[in-house]
Design an enzyme around this catalytic site. Sequence first.
Site, PDB file in Angstrom:
ATOM      1  N   GLU A   1       0.809  -1.094   0.041  1.00 57.54           N
ATOM      2  CA  GLU A   1       0.015   0.203  -0.117  1.00 57.54           C
ATOM      3  C   GLU A   1       0.969   1.185  -0.112  1.00 57.54           C
ATOM      4  OE1 GLU A   1      -4.119   0.281   1.599  1.00 57.54           O
ATOM      5  OE2 GLU A   1      -2.943   0.942   3.434  1.00 57.54           O
TER       6      GLU A   1
ATOM      7  N   LYS B   1       0.438   4.904   1.259  1.00 59.81           N
ATOM      8  CA  LYS B   1      -0.281   5.847   2.036  1.00 59.81           C
ATOM      9  C   LYS B   1       0.481   6.932   2.798  1.00 59.81           C
ATOM     10  CE  LYS B   1      -1.968   3.735   5.850  1.00 59.81           C
ATOM     11  NZ  LYS B   1      -2.636   2.827   6.506  1.00 59.81           N
TER      12      LYS B   1
ATOM     13  N   LYS C   1      -8.110   2.162  -3.002  1.00 61.43           N
ATOM     14  CA  LYS C   1      -8.384   2.306  -1.447  1.00 61.43           C
ATOM     15  C   LYS C   1      -9.188   3.372  -1.151  1.00 61.43           C
ATOM     16  CE  LYS C   1      -7.588  -0.193   2.437  1.00 61.43           C
ATOM     17  NZ  LYS C   1      -6.425   0.022   3.186  1.00 61.43           N
TER      18      LYS C   1
ATOM     19  N   GLU D   1     -14.449  -5.898   2.607  1.00 59.07           N
ATOM     20  CA  GLU D   1     -13.683  -5.787   3.749  1.00 59.07           C
ATOM     21  C   GLU D   1     -14.526  -6.171   4.962  1.00 59.07           C
ATOM     22  OE1 GLU D   1     -10.566  -2.906   4.386  1.00 59.07           O
ATOM     23  OE2 GLU D   1     -11.823  -2.406   5.993  1.00 59.07           O
TER      24      GLU D   1
ATOM     25  N   ASN E   1     -10.231  -7.368   7.946  1.00 57.18           N
ATOM     26  CA  ASN E   1      -9.357  -6.184   8.272  1.00 57.18           C
ATOM     27  C   ASN E   1      -9.133  -6.322  10.069  1.00 57.18           C
ATOM     28  OD1 ASN E   1      -8.149  -3.635   8.954  1.00 57.18           O
ATOM     29  ND2 ASN E   1      -9.219  -2.702   7.855  1.00 57.18           N
TER      30      ASN E   1
ATOM     31  N   GLU F   1      -5.789  -7.808   6.274  1.00 55.21           N
ATOM     32  CA  GLU F   1      -5.468  -6.713   6.053  1.00 55.21           C
ATOM     33  C   GLU F   1      -5.106  -6.151   7.573  1.00 55.21           C
ATOM     34  OE1 GLU F   1      -8.637  -4.406   4.436  1.00 55.21           O
ATOM     35  OE2 GLU F   1      -9.494  -6.293   3.235  1.00 55.21           O
ATOM     36  N   SER F   2      -4.164  -5.119   7.594  1.00 55.42           N
ATOM     37  CA  SER F   2      -3.847  -4.304   8.739  1.00 55.42           C
ATOM     38  C   SER F   2      -3.098  -5.074   9.912  1.00 55.42           C
ATOM     39  CB  SER F   2      -4.972  -3.707   9.344  1.00 55.42           C
ATOM     40  OG  SER F   2      -5.662  -2.741   8.173  1.00 55.42           O
TER      41      SER F   2
END
Length: 262
Positions: free
Chosen positions: A55, A57, A116, A165, A185, A215-216
């Site tokens: 990603e 960001k 995103k 998600e 997530n 995710e994350s």
Amino acid sequence: MNILDRIVEYKRVEVVERRAAAPVEVLEGMAGFGRKPLSLRAFLTDPGKTGIIAEFKRRSPSKGVINGGAAVEEVTRGYAAAGASCLSVLTDGPSFGGSSEDLMAARVNSIPILRKDFIVDEYQIVEAKAIGADVILLIAACLSPAEVRRLAEFATSLGLEVLLEIHGEDELGHICDATPIVGVNNRDLKTFTVDIERSIRLIDRIPKDKLLVAESGIDQVETIWRMQDAGFHGFLIGERFMKEQNPAIAFASFVEQFKMRE
């Protein structure tokens, strides 16, 4: 009103403003709208690839500025060269410092790109295709099951893939035939707290025919190995690399460690 509620509120206003500035007919005339999207599913299931969705960001509501000076083309080229299966590019401006221009700049790469953002309207999906995205994100926490199905079916009709998600058991009902790729997530978007075990706990509750993405909160290669063993094919990671002075080099080092698994 929590962070997610505030984001969704200004997104609805933003859609009205962007549609007035660039109607659908204008978006459909852009070069990006006519290109054939790449398949995230194909890249995530390719055994010769990492499965990592890297990603780009600049900042987030929870951490503030992460890397305000990073150049999107340089970073994403580095991600792709080091083995990313997909790029995730933030296009939300107010909360994440992203833009459509960021995704368009990342389109120099020949791997799938996930837009995103916080999708609440079909217009944003047309926009995603026009700027060069291959995949859109639908967030269960800000959509009803009916809205997820409607938006996912619309995206599919344009040739785009959908990453749905979810964050907990209460959102399992958002999964449908139109959402073949499901992400879990580990960050609660209402409180922005992270629980890395969230993905593991939910995997047995998700239909077996879905392609799974974690995710994350993934900072260590050991976490990816564990999630691979549990059944995940994709791993969306952003802050782990973006917080470094050179995200591309940090990603390349991470991939080298990842490949050391016997």
